[in-house]
Design a protein around this motif. Sequence first.
Motif, PDB file in Angstrom:
ATOM      1  N   GLN A 662     -35.189  19.249  12.090  1.00  0.00           N
ATOM      2  CA  GLN A 662     -34.620  20.471  12.656  1.00  0.00           C
ATOM      3  C   GLN A 662     -33.279  20.762  12.006  1.00  0.00           C
ATOM      4  O   GLN A 662     -32.471  19.847  11.791  1.00  0.00           O
ATOM      5  N   VAL A 663     -32.993  22.033  11.698  1.00  0.00           N
ATOM      6  CA  VAL A 663     -31.744  22.436  11.059  1.00  0.00           C
ATOM      7  C   VAL A 663     -30.618  22.352  12.083  1.00  0.00           C
ATOM      8  O   VAL A 663     -30.665  23.016  13.117  1.00  0.00           O
ATOM      9  N   LYS A 668     -23.520  26.757   3.007  1.00  0.00           N
ATOM     10  CA  LYS A 668     -23.856  27.390   1.720  1.00  0.00           C
ATOM     11  C   LYS A 668     -25.311  27.084   1.375  1.00  0.00           C
ATOM     12  O   LYS A 668     -26.224  27.506   2.080  1.00  0.00           O
ATOM     13  N   ASN A 669     -25.577  26.335   0.268  1.00  0.00           N
ATOM     14  CA  ASN A 669     -26.953  26.051  -0.145  1.00  0.00           C
ATOM     15  C   ASN A 669     -27.478  24.732   0.406  1.00  0.00           C
ATOM     16  O   ASN A 669     -28.545  24.269   0.009  1.00  0.00           O
ATOM     17  N   ASN A 670     -26.695  24.093   1.284  1.00  0.00           N
ATOM     18  CA  ASN A 670     -27.082  22.796   1.839  1.00  0.00           C
ATOM     19  C   ASN A 670     -27.472  22.939   3.304  1.00  0.00           C
ATOM     20  O   ASN A 670     -26.901  23.762   4.034  1.00  0.00           O
ATOM     21  N   LEU A 678     -31.555  10.337  13.086  1.00  0.00           N
ATOM     22  CA  LEU A 678     -30.897  10.284  11.789  1.00  0.00           C
ATOM     23  C   LEU A 678     -30.484  11.684  11.344  1.00  0.00           C
ATOM     24  O   LEU A 678     -31.037  12.690  11.796  1.00  0.00           O
ATOM     25  N   ARG A 679     -29.507  11.758  10.449  1.00  0.00           N
ATOM     26  CA  ARG A 679     -29.059  13.016   9.863  1.00  0.00           C
ATOM     27  C   ARG A 679     -29.167  12.901   8.343  1.00  0.00           C
ATOM     28  O   ARG A 679     -28.908  11.831   7.767  1.00  0.00           O
ATOM     29  N   THR A 680     -29.551  14.008   7.675  1.00  0.00           N
ATOM     30  CA  THR A 680     -29.623  14.002   6.226  1.00  0.00           C
ATOM     31  C   THR A 680     -29.251  15.387   5.708  1.00  0.00           C
ATOM     32  O   THR A 680     -29.308  16.379   6.445  1.00  0.00           O
ATOM     33  N   VAL A 681     -28.864  15.439   4.418  1.00  0.00           N
ATOM     34  CA  VAL A 681     -28.467  16.698   3.785  1.00  0.00           C
ATOM     35  C   VAL A 681     -29.444  16.993   2.647  1.00  0.00           C
ATOM     36  O   VAL A 681     -29.694  16.117   1.797  1.00  0.00           O
TER      37      VAL A 681
END
Length: 792
Positions: A662-663, A668-670, A678-681
């Motif tokens: 989920q966002v 910007k573009n990330n 967990l969190r990721t880019v």
Amino acid sequence: MIYPKNAVEKLGFTEIKELIKTKCISEAGKELVDKIQPQVKLDLIDRFLRQTNEFKNLIEHDAPLPVDHFYPLKHIAEKVKVEGAFLFEDEFYRVLLSLRTVYAIIRYFNDRAQQYPNLELLFEHLPIEKSILRNIEQVIDDRGKMKDNASRLLLDLTQQISKSEQEARKRLDVVYKQAQANGWTADGNLTIRDGRLCIPILAENKRKLKGLIHDESATGQTAYIEPEEVFHLNNKVRDLEFERRREVIRILTSLTTELRPHVPLLMAYHGLLTKLDFVRAKALFALDVDAQMPELSKAADIALVNARHPLLLLASRQEGHPSVVPLNLKIDETDRVLLVSGPNAGGKSVCMKTVGLLQLMFQSGLLIPCDPTSKVGVFKQFFADIGDDQSIDSDLSTYSAHLSKMKHFAQFADARTLVLIDEFGTGTDPQFGGPIAEAVLEVLNKKMIRGVITTHYSNLKLFASHTAGIENASMLFDNEAMKPLYILQVGKPGSSYAFEIAQNIGLPKEVLHLAKQKIGVQQKKVDTLLVDLEREKKELFDTKRAINLREKEVLTQQSELNELKSYLEDNKRQLLKDAKEEARQIIKDANKLVENTISEIKTSQADKEKTKELRSGLQQASESLKEKPHKEPKKQPVVNETEEALLVGDWVRILDTGNEGQVMEIAKNNLILALGELRTVVKKNKVEKLRGKEKAKVAKRFKSVSSDSVADFSPEVDVRGMRTEDALQKIELVLDRAVMIGYPSLKIIHGKGDGILRKFIRDYLRKYNHVSRFEDEHADRGGDGITYAYID
């Protein structure tokens, strides 16, 4: 030299000493605290500070010092010095316990040689005289009583007494039973009168039993008789007890005589215990107020960084306030005197008292609550004019008392004098008080004094603005919210905000209007200008703070970019390495194939059919080793910014791995995605948006996982009794999980104790980005033994 004497009390130094005394174990240690006074020798101050700092580090990071028993030895040693005197059993027992403590302390520091060099100076060349311990332990047991086998005669007498007492008791029991059988006894059992066992006999029967009457009851109906048969046996016991007592005194006298040559050593041990108790108390107080050791300066300078008033700090903690606004100031050869102005209750006096109190503490060998980068020098004189010292006995008014101090300051101040004046020039007509104060300030400035002076007088602010050595300073004030900020700003004077404060309190408008008409036009312009300057300073301060925050964000982003660049470089190197290794393997296999083909051609003696077959195999192998035709990469779905724009909360699939998430944020573009806990880019063009049933299915699955995570999560963590490192590790795990599942707060139970674990936990919480604030539990439910951390 401190003038006047009550300046120590008015600055709060007396209260500081009382707080340190509560940390002492012994009365001798408290007496040393009473003797604390500022020193002027830099090396002596340095040694005192380092001893306290080393003990503070010992408490925080080392095993506890073995200080189980702190009995004073001085009066015992003085008693031993007298020829013919002897110590009692309990006195020898206190000597025994104290010596065990002393020897344990010496061994403790011997095991840590050179780790605490300044503390080791307290017992340098102090020997461990084990013979004293052995002699006392041969006589006194672990209960503080003399051992029965302290001598052969004592053992023999003890056994005889026991035997005689048993014989007397048996005979007395026989007589008692006979008297009971005859009906002579009164109600009750055998009793003791005058140290003798007696039989309670009814008064009318007392002539029937031969013996000695020791006592009668209050009513006269019962007589307490020692039978004649037992009387002689009891006398024998009494004689044996007298002999045993004489033997005990002989042993104690002999033991005291053996101890007498060691009196100087006992005094040295007493001094060691007293000094350690004293330094320990200073270290414990330093921990209470988060005190540090500043840098020492040979010049009469002061440079305080994030300094706080220790008493105000303790009071704010008791009231539940998390912190005190720190003070930053500098007094040196260029800016020798700070003239602090500003509104009432804005912190001017606290600023001045903080400087004076911390200087007194520093020169008395106490650590001070400030950053260790602070730098403090040494002053030979402390002059202070604080509060109202009017005296009916001396026929002194308030202003006369102030003038008498100014006279002393002007006569005896020099470049090594710290001058502290609160509300300079008040107490008389401002038309005359201002000029007199200005003249005194000019004389003091010529004497190159250092100091902090608070005032409301405009002429003093003007004088400071064009006089070398004196610098204007003010306490910042929020004139919109009408409340002080307690922040010292050096360089410009401050307004008293008299009309603004009066208006905020609710003084009638007509009164304010009349007041404004009565003040001079020039004075009104000056005050208005100061208010405008204060507003500009506030805006500059807020802007500077915002810029600092932005700089921190830029530095963080730069650090992340550097890490990403380093990762890409490492990845590139690894890919090249793998490609080279693959190429080497291909060449190796090709060479091997060619060699095998040549060998088989030779073996078949160049047979045409066989050679043709081998060439065909070689051609096929060659074709297989050629680079495979380049396939056009699968085109990534292009996100239409008008129709397919991604929003926070959308569900997406990562194209490279197939994972769904989920966002959470868009930069910007990330995209910052949540994959469970967990969190990721990832880049925008590396994901595809989920819709319809697929989206609902993924959302339902993640909701289930999240619900389970919340269900088994406990927002309470108990770290009592744990080592600091283990406690912080446990708290970090729970905090990370609370942030992941969005829990708003965490309850940390650490206990009270000496407050060391609480300090480390709160220092850690201050550095944790997602903790917005923390506070104590309510006093009725644990107080400062429990900390609530709130997560933003």
